[in-house]
Design an enzyme around this catalytic site. Structure first.
Site, PDB file in Angstrom:
ATOM      1  N   ASP A  83       1.860  -2.950   4.190  1.00 20.36           N
ATOM      2  CA  ASP A  83       3.164  -2.829   3.538  1.00 20.36           C
ATOM      3  C   ASP A  83       4.210  -3.469   4.436  1.00 20.36           C
ATOM      4  OD1 ASP A  83       3.976  -0.982   0.944  1.00 20.36           O
ATOM      5  OD2 ASP A  83       5.682  -1.453   2.231  1.00 20.36           O
ATOM      6  N   ASP A 100      -0.615  -4.021  -6.202  1.00 19.04           N
ATOM      7  CA  ASP A 100       0.230  -3.058  -6.922  1.00 19.04           C
ATOM      8  C   ASP A 100       1.655  -3.274  -6.406  1.00 19.04           C
ATOM      9  OD1 ASP A 100       0.573  -0.673  -8.650  1.00 19.04           O
ATOM     10  OD2 ASP A 100       1.161   0.256  -6.767  1.00 19.04           O
ATOM     11  N   CYS A 140       4.398  -0.645 -12.477  1.00 20.18           N
ATOM     12  CA  CYS A 140       4.773   0.502 -13.308  1.00 20.18           C
ATOM     13  C   CYS A 140       6.017   0.149 -14.105  1.00 20.18           C
ATOM     14  CB  CYS A 140       4.960   1.754 -12.464  1.00 20.18           C
ATOM     15  SG  CYS A 140       6.085   1.567 -11.084  1.00 20.18           S
ATOM     16  N   ALA A 145       0.780  -1.238   0.000  1.00 20.82           N
ATOM     17  CA  ALA A 145       0.000   0.000   0.000  1.00 20.82           C
ATOM     18  C   ALA A 145       0.813   1.289   0.000  1.00 20.82           C
ATOM     19  CB  ALA A 145      -0.948   0.000   1.197  1.00 20.82           C
ATOM     20  N   ALA A 146       2.006   1.279   0.628  1.00 20.84           N
ATOM     21  CA  ALA A 146       2.741   2.536   0.781  1.00 20.84           C
ATOM     22  C   ALA A 146       3.180   3.064  -0.589  1.00 20.84           C
ATOM     23  CB  ALA A 146       3.961   2.311   1.674  1.00 20.84           C
ATOM     24  N   PRO A 147       3.235   4.387  -0.777  1.00 28.30           N
ATOM     25  CA  PRO A 147       2.932   5.441   0.197  1.00 28.30           C
ATOM     26  C   PRO A 147       1.466   5.875   0.267  1.00 28.30           C
ATOM     27  CG  PRO A 147       3.858   6.417  -1.778  1.00 28.30           C
ATOM     28  CD  PRO A 147       3.781   4.928  -2.027  1.00 28.30           C
ATOM     29  N   GLY A 148       0.565   5.128  -0.377  1.00 31.63           N
ATOM     30  CA  GLY A 148      -0.846   5.334  -0.050  1.00 31.63           C
ATOM     31  C   GLY A 148      -1.697   6.120  -1.031  1.00 31.63           C
ATOM     32  N   SER A 149      -1.157   6.487  -2.206  1.00 30.82           N
ATOM     33  CA  SER A 149      -2.013   7.239  -3.141  1.00 30.82           C
ATOM     34  C   SER A 149      -3.161   6.357  -3.636  1.00 30.82           C
ATOM     35  CB  SER A 149      -1.205   7.806  -4.306  1.00 30.82           C
ATOM     36  OG  SER A 149      -0.431   6.798  -4.898  1.00 30.82           O
ATOM     37  N   LYS A 150      -2.875   5.064  -3.819  1.00 27.46           N
ATOM     38  CA  LYS A 150      -3.949   4.165  -4.268  1.00 27.46           C
ATOM     39  C   LYS A 150      -4.856   3.772  -3.101  1.00 27.46           C
ATOM     40  CE  LYS A 150      -0.933   2.524  -7.939  1.00 27.46           C
ATOM     41  NZ  LYS A 150       0.388   2.965  -7.423  1.00 27.46           N
TER      42      LYS A 150
END
Lengths: 173, 302
Positions: B130, B177, B230, B107-112
């Protein structure tokens, strides 16, 4: 007193759900849900129904967190929702982020700043400001995009407004 | 940049691809609807003289004409959050509903994470995990600033994630992700390819396979898992999907996404992958003026 049940104490490594009322309290000094909700109503006029569907948790002595919904209590995780309120001290103190989120509902002890005053506030600076209301923790807000927007919690004492905006949240705007 | 030459067989208009990878990225933010409507966020930007442009495919994604979106009132209030355009894809594809239980495995840094919470109207539960404690503090900072209340943060190795802290045994949806070689972020960080090596790709692909498998196991039958990276490397994309298809009960499903993309590839470097990996989407920098991205949608077997 060997026959006495040991008092339950706060465990700083886990989250415990707040008891509903004082009658349900098992851990000494722990705030209750009722007290927390009443405090926001009394201090800021945030209607108690704002918090329907939320649960409140203590981790670390006096640190209250707010979670939408429920999980089992106790629970050992890194974070649970949003840090909300500091209790177990004479004057309870809401967090900057809780005031930004729930301070929109406030109708009492709301101090409105000009844009320049707001800039000083988010830089973390103390400023002299006139305020006829209560001393103590206030919802500090400014007008932005057509409505009042809470910047965070401020501490008003001795004719000045102190800014408890945490270092990492301070900005040069 | 030579590293990317290995993708010439995959990318038509390779010169345009190479050129796009050299250009800096536009500055893009997502409006955090937990705290503000898109209209109000735009009005705040207008008042500060920060120009914005809508993205056709989303109400909440905006391009700004400033390089420092963090130095705005809208950001201080948590109304906007810097998030690259393609990074907003996987949460939209996962499409969680208010009230569901969703796992964000890396999850980090959390934008999603914060985007998932917003898509759920901050209702239900997002378990943001994370394995990196340092990066978790960035995640915590972002969930706090954006005023998210439906998120629980855990610090586990996603490959053997345990649901023990919770009173439920499976998630409705999971976002995977994964950590990756990040080739697609070269426009944001031109030095990202300096440490590139095939050994690193092979090793990170092993981790990715482990995380995706655990995610499928931890998601309910019929539930949705979205896998994203990515990077362009098929070793980290289609090969990971191929592995999950052979080891776990799941299938790839088609999805529409209103940005230009290319299908997943079924052959790479002498390897062949399951035909269904074509249902995944490759987003190349020269198609939508974004970073590079890969996204696949899976359904867990009933």
């Amino acid at each position: 007193m060997s026959d006495e049940t040991p008092k339950k104490t706060n465990d700083g490594q886990r989250f415990d759900r707040l008891p509903e009322t004082a009658d349900d309290r098992e851990v000494e000094g722990r705030a209750t849900r009722e007290e927390v909700v009443e405090w926001w109503d009394r201090r800021f006029g945030v209607p108690p129904e704002t918090f329907e569907g939320y649960s409140f948790w203590e981790k670390g002595k006096g640190k209250i967190w707010i979670l939408r919904g429920e999980v089992t209590s106790p629970i050992r995780v890194e974070a649970l929702g949003l840090t909300f309120l500091r209790t177990r001290q004479e004057h309870w103190k809401p967090t900057t982020n809780a005031v930004q989120r729930f301070g929109r509902e406030a109708s009492r002890n709301v101090l409105e700043l000009t844009r320049e005053q707001a800039r000083q506030f988010v830089r973390g600076e103390t400023q002299a400001i006139e305020w006829d209301g209560d001393w103590g923790y206030l919802v500090v807000a400014h007008e932005l995009a057509g409505d009042l927007a809470p910047l965070g919690v401020g501490l008003y004492v001795h004719d000045e407004l102190r800014s408890p905006v945490p270092k990492g949240r301070q900005r040069e705007l | 940049m030579e590293t990317l030459e290995r993708y010439e067989p995959l990318v038509a208009e390779f010169d345009a691809f190479r050129e796009a990878c050299r250009r800096p990225l536009p500055s893009v933010v997502r409006v955090n609807t937990v705290k503000a409507t898109p209209d109000r966020a735009k009005r705040a930007l207008d008042e500060e003289g920060v120009g914005w442009t809508d993205r056709e495919w989303s109400d909440t994604v905006l391009e700004l004409d400033t390089d420092s979106p963090g130095s705005t009132w809208a950001s201080f209030h948590g109304w906007i959050n810097g998030q690259e355009e393609v990074s907003a894809i996987p949460a939209e594809v996962l499409a969680p509903e208010p009230g569901e239980r969703v796992w964000d495995a890396c999850a980090a840094p959390g934008s999603k994470t914060t985007q998932l919470a917003a898509l759920m109207d901050d209702e239900g539960l997002v378990v943001a995990n994370d394995n990196n404690l340092g990066r978790l503090s960035a995640l915590r900072f972002n969930t706090e600033r954006l005023g998210i209340t439906n998120t629980v943060v855990t610090n586990q190795d996603a490959r053997n994630f345990s649901l023990k802290p919770f009173d439920f045994r499976e998630f409705d949806r999971t976002l995977v992700d994964v950590p990756c070689s990040c080739e697609g972020t070269v426009r944001k960080n031109p030095t990202t390819l300096d440490d590139w090596s095939l050994d690193h790709i092979r090793s990170v692909a092993g981790v990715q396979k482990g995380i995706l498998r655990r995610a499928i196991q931890a998601t309910k039958p019929g539930g949705t898992v979205v896998y994203s990276t990515c990077t362009f490397a098929p070793e980290e994309n289609e090969a990971v999907l191929d592995h999950a298809l052979s080891e776990e009960d799941c299938r790839l499903v088609e999805f529409d996404f209103p940005l230009d993309s290319r299908p997943g590839v079924t052959e790479w470097d002498g390897e062949e992958y399951d035909e269904s990996v074509r249902k995944a989407k490759r987003f190349y920098p020269h198609h939508n003026d974004t970073g590079g991205f890969f996204c696949a949608k899976l359904e867990v077997g009933e």
